[in-house]
Design a protein around this motif. Structure first.
Motif, short mmCIF file in Angstrom:
data_model
loop_
_atom_site.label_atom_id
_atom_site.label_comp_id
_atom_site.label_asym_id
_atom_site.label_seq_id
_atom_site.Cartn_x
_atom_site.Cartn_y
_atom_site.Cartn_z
N HIS A 180 0.82 -1.22 0.00
CA HIS A 180 0.00 0.00 0.00
C HIS A 180 0.85 1.26 0.00
N CYS A 181 2.03 1.20 -0.60
CA CYS A 181 2.90 2.37 -0.64
C CYS A 181 2.13 3.56 -1.22
N PHE A 182 2.15 4.67 -0.50
CA PHE A 182 1.44 5.87 -0.94
C PHE A 182 1.98 6.38 -2.28
N GLY A 183 3.26 6.20 -2.51
CA GLY A 183 3.85 6.71 -3.74
C GLY A 183 3.62 5.84 -4.96
N CYS A 184 3.72 4.51 -4.79
CA CYS A 184 3.77 3.68 -5.99
C CYS A 184 2.87 2.45 -6.01
N ALA A 185 2.22 2.09 -4.93
CA ALA A 185 1.43 0.86 -4.95
C ALA A 185 0.21 1.01 -5.86
N PRO A 186 0.06 0.09 -6.82
CA PRO A 186 -1.11 0.17 -7.71
C PRO A 186 -2.43 -0.08 -6.98
N GLY A 187 -2.37 -0.75 -5.83
CA GLY A 187 -3.59 -1.06 -5.10
C GLY A 187 -4.00 -0.04 -4.07
N ASN A 188 -3.32 1.10 -3.99
CA ASN A 188 -3.67 2.14 -3.03
C ASN A 188 -4.46 3.23 -3.75
N PRO A 189 -5.78 3.27 -3.58
CA PRO A 189 -6.59 4.25 -4.32
C PRO A 189 -6.31 5.69 -3.92
N ALA A 190 -5.75 5.94 -2.75
CA ALA A 190 -5.43 7.30 -2.32
C ALA A 190 -4.02 7.72 -2.73
N GLY A 219 14.53 6.35 -4.01
CA GLY A 219 14.49 5.10 -3.25
C GLY A 219 14.23 3.88 -4.12
N ASN A 220 13.34 4.02 -5.08
CA ASN A 220 13.05 2.88 -5.95
C ASN A 220 14.17 2.62 -6.94
N LEU A 221 14.96 3.63 -7.26
CA LEU A 221 16.15 3.39 -8.08
C LEU A 221 17.11 2.47 -7.33
N ARG A 237 18.03 -0.93 -9.05
CA ARG A 237 19.43 -1.01 -9.51
C ARG A 237 20.24 -2.01 -8.70
N HIS A 238 20.04 -2.01 -7.38
CA HIS A 238 20.88 -2.82 -6.50
C HIS A 238 20.15 -3.98 -5.83
N GLY A 239 18.84 -4.08 -6.01
CA GLY A 239 18.09 -5.14 -5.38
C GLY A 239 18.11 -5.04 -3.87
N ARG A 240 18.22 -3.82 -3.37
CA ARG A 240 18.28 -3.58 -1.93
C ARG A 240 17.21 -2.59 -1.52
N VAL A 241 16.69 -2.80 -0.34
CA VAL A 241 15.75 -1.85 0.25
C VAL A 241 16.56 -0.90 1.12
N ALA A 242 16.29 0.38 1.01
CA ALA A 242 16.99 1.38 1.82
C ALA A 242 15.97 2.41 2.30
N VAL A 243 16.19 2.92 3.50
CA VAL A 243 15.31 3.94 4.05
C VAL A 243 16.00 5.30 3.99
N THR A 244 15.22 6.32 3.84
CA THR A 244 15.74 7.69 3.79
C THR A 244 16.14 8.11 5.19
N CYS A 277 10.19 13.58 -12.99
CA CYS A 277 11.20 13.48 -11.93
C CYS A 277 12.26 12.50 -12.39
N HIS A 278 13.52 12.92 -12.33
CA HIS A 278 14.66 12.08 -12.71
C HIS A 278 15.56 11.95 -11.50
N ALA A 279 15.96 10.72 -11.19
CA ALA A 279 16.82 10.47 -10.03
C ALA A 279 18.06 9.68 -10.42
N THR A 280 19.14 9.94 -9.69
CA THR A 280 20.37 9.18 -9.81
C THR A 280 20.85 8.86 -8.40
N ILE A 281 21.72 7.87 -8.31
CA ILE A 281 22.29 7.50 -7.01
C ILE A 281 23.79 7.30 -7.15
N ALA A 282 24.49 7.39 -6.02
CA ALA A 282 25.93 7.17 -5.96
C ALA A 282 26.27 6.63 -4.58
N PRO A 283 27.39 5.93 -4.47
CA PRO A 283 27.80 5.45 -3.15
C PRO A 283 28.02 6.63 -2.20
N GLY A 284 27.71 6.40 -0.95
CA GLY A 284 27.94 7.40 0.08
C GLY A 284 28.97 6.88 1.06
#
Length: 152
Positions: free
Chosen positions: A18-28, A72-74, A78-85, A104-111
């Protein structure tokens, strides 16, 4: 771009997603869809008055959410990993209007350490930057996130 290039998140078909950003099953939710773009990820955005702040203006928190979702979804795709902000900084350059098209365009890099750094920008149809975001993400064990094992 065509729908054939759209990427599917590993948990998109789960009934409990039910992700608010991307879940197809979340009507809100926003129902974001993602496509690869070079070394990054893009999502097209056109939101209606349900996400309004001032009359005709998309709420700034929703703008931040879009950036966070694409970064976050990148990481997941890209890495098959879940990460939290763990931190995010926004810069609002222009007014993002409701019922208008943006990308919206996103990129990631190692930190430092295990952290991952993200950067996102939202541009209008003319290519003008409307908002930018930078963020730090911390990978979490898949079990802690309650998600199925992702391919690495």
């Amino acid at each position: 771009m065509t729908a054939a290039t759209e990427l599917v998140l590993p948990w998109a078909e789960r009934a409990d997603s039910h992700c608010f950003g991307c879940a197809p099953g979340n009507p809100a939710g926003l129902g974001l869809h993602f496509r690869p773009d070079g070394d990054g990820l893009v999502a097209d955005v056109c939101l209606d008055r349900r996400y309004e702040s001032y009359p005709g203006v998309l709420h700034g928190g929703i703008v931040a959410l879009v950036c966070d979702e694409v970064m976050g979804n990148l990481i997941v795709l890209r890495h098959g990993r879940v990460a939290v902000t763990t931190s995010m900084r926004m810069r609002y350059v222009g007014v993002i209007a409701i019922d208008r098209h943006y990308r919206c365009h996103a990129t990631i890099a190692p930190g430092p350490g295990a952290a991952i750094q993200g950067r996102a920008e939202i541009r209008d149809a003319a290519g003008e930057v409307m908002a930018t975001a930078t963020a730090t993400f911390q990978p979490v064990p898949v079990d802690d996130a309650g998600l199925p094992a992702l391919a690495s």
